[in-house]
Design an enzyme around this catalytic site. Structure first.
Site, PDB file in Angstrom:
ATOM      1  N   ARG A  78       0.806  -1.228   0.000  1.00 25.38           N
ATOM      2  CA  ARG A  78       0.000   0.000   0.000  1.00 25.38           C
ATOM      3  C   ARG A  78       0.834   1.271   0.000  1.00 25.38           C
ATOM      4  O   ARG A  78       0.298   2.363  -0.198  1.00 25.38           O
ATOM      5  CB  ARG A  78      -0.900   0.029   1.246  1.00 25.38           C
ATOM      6  CG  ARG A  78      -2.088  -0.890   1.120  1.00 25.38           C
ATOM      7  CD  ARG A  78      -2.886  -0.822   2.402  1.00 25.38           C
ATOM      8  NE  ARG A  78      -4.047  -1.687   2.329  1.00 25.38           N
ATOM      9  CZ  ARG A  78      -4.858  -1.922   3.354  1.00 25.38           C
ATOM     10  NH1 ARG A  78      -4.632  -1.343   4.517  1.00 25.38           N
ATOM     11  NH2 ARG A  78      -5.883  -2.699   3.216  1.00 25.38           N
ATOM     12  N   ASP A 123       4.020  12.029  13.302  1.00 28.58           N
ATOM     13  CA  ASP A 123       4.525  12.539  12.025  1.00 28.58           C
ATOM     14  C   ASP A 123       5.994  12.956  12.038  1.00 28.58           C
ATOM     15  O   ASP A 123       6.519  13.381  11.007  1.00 28.58           O
ATOM     16  CB  ASP A 123       3.653  13.709  11.547  1.00 28.58           C
ATOM     17  CG  ASP A 123       3.507  14.811  12.604  1.00 28.58           C
ATOM     18  OD1 ASP A 123       4.440  15.016  13.404  1.00 28.58           O
ATOM     19  OD2 ASP A 123       2.441  15.465  12.629  1.00 28.58           O
ATOM     20  N   HIS A 138       1.808   7.729  20.830  1.00 25.81           N
ATOM     21  CA  HIS A 138       1.203   6.919  19.768  1.00 25.81           C
ATOM     22  C   HIS A 138       2.244   6.473  18.746  1.00 25.81           C
ATOM     23  O   HIS A 138       1.901   6.037  17.652  1.00 25.81           O
ATOM     24  CB  HIS A 138       0.047   7.669  19.106  1.00 25.81           C
ATOM     25  CG  HIS A 138      -1.100   7.911  20.051  1.00 25.81           C
ATOM     26  ND1 HIS A 138      -2.055   8.876  19.869  1.00 25.81           N
ATOM     27  CD2 HIS A 138      -1.429   7.294  21.222  1.00 25.81           C
ATOM     28  CE1 HIS A 138      -2.922   8.846  20.875  1.00 25.81           C
ATOM     29  NE2 HIS A 138      -2.558   7.902  21.706  1.00 25.81           N
TER      30      HIS A 138
END
Ligand code: NAD
Ligand code: ZN
Length: 264
Positions: A78, A123, A138
């Site tokens: 993906r 990010d 996270h």
């Protein structure tokens, strides 16, 4: 020191700067809103991904546990495909650069006004802006983590020839570091978040809807000890009623304004 609802933007920035100046261990809880101005969509809020496309299914963690090799195969397939589930989000992160808010947070750390950042963002933009004292509850999309010993490394440095990739330290199965739905928060990140929360004498809550737990509990725990809370968010959140200072502005505007005042 509570700011009344009619407190102007300028006043709230001044009060926030004064609180930062007099505090000695400032901790910030950061959410997706800080990276919104870098072009990464948030999950919630008017333009949020979930608002537009609905919440994702909660099976990623189960799929990984059942068959890590198959999970890695799908993930590799993906990569770079904007039409794959999560593809739009992944492409936005790949293209993102740190914004004025990230840079201001790095400056606050360098100036000695910010001791630690607990971020929900995956990010890597805090690091790219120059921040160093960070706990990523996270995880980090650019990293992998060992399911056995907790070792972390750069995804880019890991060979994906044989799947699943294995830990160079203990031979355990490597997973992407990003915490999946259903996956427990890594113990080291959770412990450090609680430790920082206990040390804080001022708490900033920046760009988070404050509905994801345990993250949302850190400022609440600090507040219970009498630690002042400053919220920076253009919109009201569940934490707004608890905040001593509310700055209703984008992080990329408010944080540089605070840094400017502190430099004077
Ligand atoms: P969220 O999507 O739930 O909420 C975002 C918040 O940011 C909202 O309250 C919104 O009002 C506010 N906001 C929007 N623009 C802003 C701006 N310019 N300045 C300041 N605030 C602004 O985000 P969350 O609370 O972080 O949700 C948690 C989950 O979303 C986390 O688990 C996180 O891992 C994940 N997530 C991460 C990223 C990222 O890494 N950049 C992006 C989206 C979601
Ligand atoms: Zn290991």
């Amino acid at each position: 020191m509570t700011t009344a609802p009619e407190t102007s933007y300028d006043q709230s920035i001044r009060i926030a700067a004064a609180l930062l100046r007099r505090s000695s261990h400032v901790v910030a809880l950061v959410g997706a809103g800080l990276s919104a101005e870098s072009g990464i969509p948030t999950y919630r809020g008017p333009d949020g991904l979930w608002t537009k496309f609905g919440e994702p299914t909660i099976d990623g963690w189960e799929m990984f546990c059942e068959d890590p090799a198959a999970w890695w195969e799908v993930a590799i397939e993906r990569r770079g495909d904007a039409d794959a589930p999560g593809g739009e989000f992944a492409q936005a992160i790949d293209a993102a650069e740190p914004n004025a808010g990230h840079r201001a947070m790095a400056e606050l750390e360098q100036m000695g006004h910010l001791s630690h950042v607990i971020t929900q963002n995956i990010d890597n933009l805090h690091q790219r802006a120059g921040s160093t004292a960070i706990t990523e509850i996270h995880g980090n999309r650019a990293k992998v983590r060992c399911m056995n010993c907790g070792w972390r490394g750069e995804l880019a440095d890991i060979s994906l020839e044989a799947l699943p990739p294995l830990c160079p330290v203990c031979g355990g199965v490597l997973k992407n570091d990003t915490v999946m739905f259903g996956e427990p928060i890594p113990r080291d990140a959770l412990d450090e978040s609680y430790r920082q929360t206990a040390l804080a004498d001022l708490f900033l809550v920046i760009g988070t809807s404050a509905v994801v737990y345990p993250a949302a509990s850190f400022p609440i725990m600090a507040k219970r000890r009498g630690v002042p809370l400053i919220e920076i968010n253009p919109h009201e959140t569940d934490l707004s009623p608890l905040a001593d200072v509310v700055i209703r502005a984008p992080a990329g505007t408010a944080l540089p304004a605070i840094v400017d005042l502190l430099r004077r």
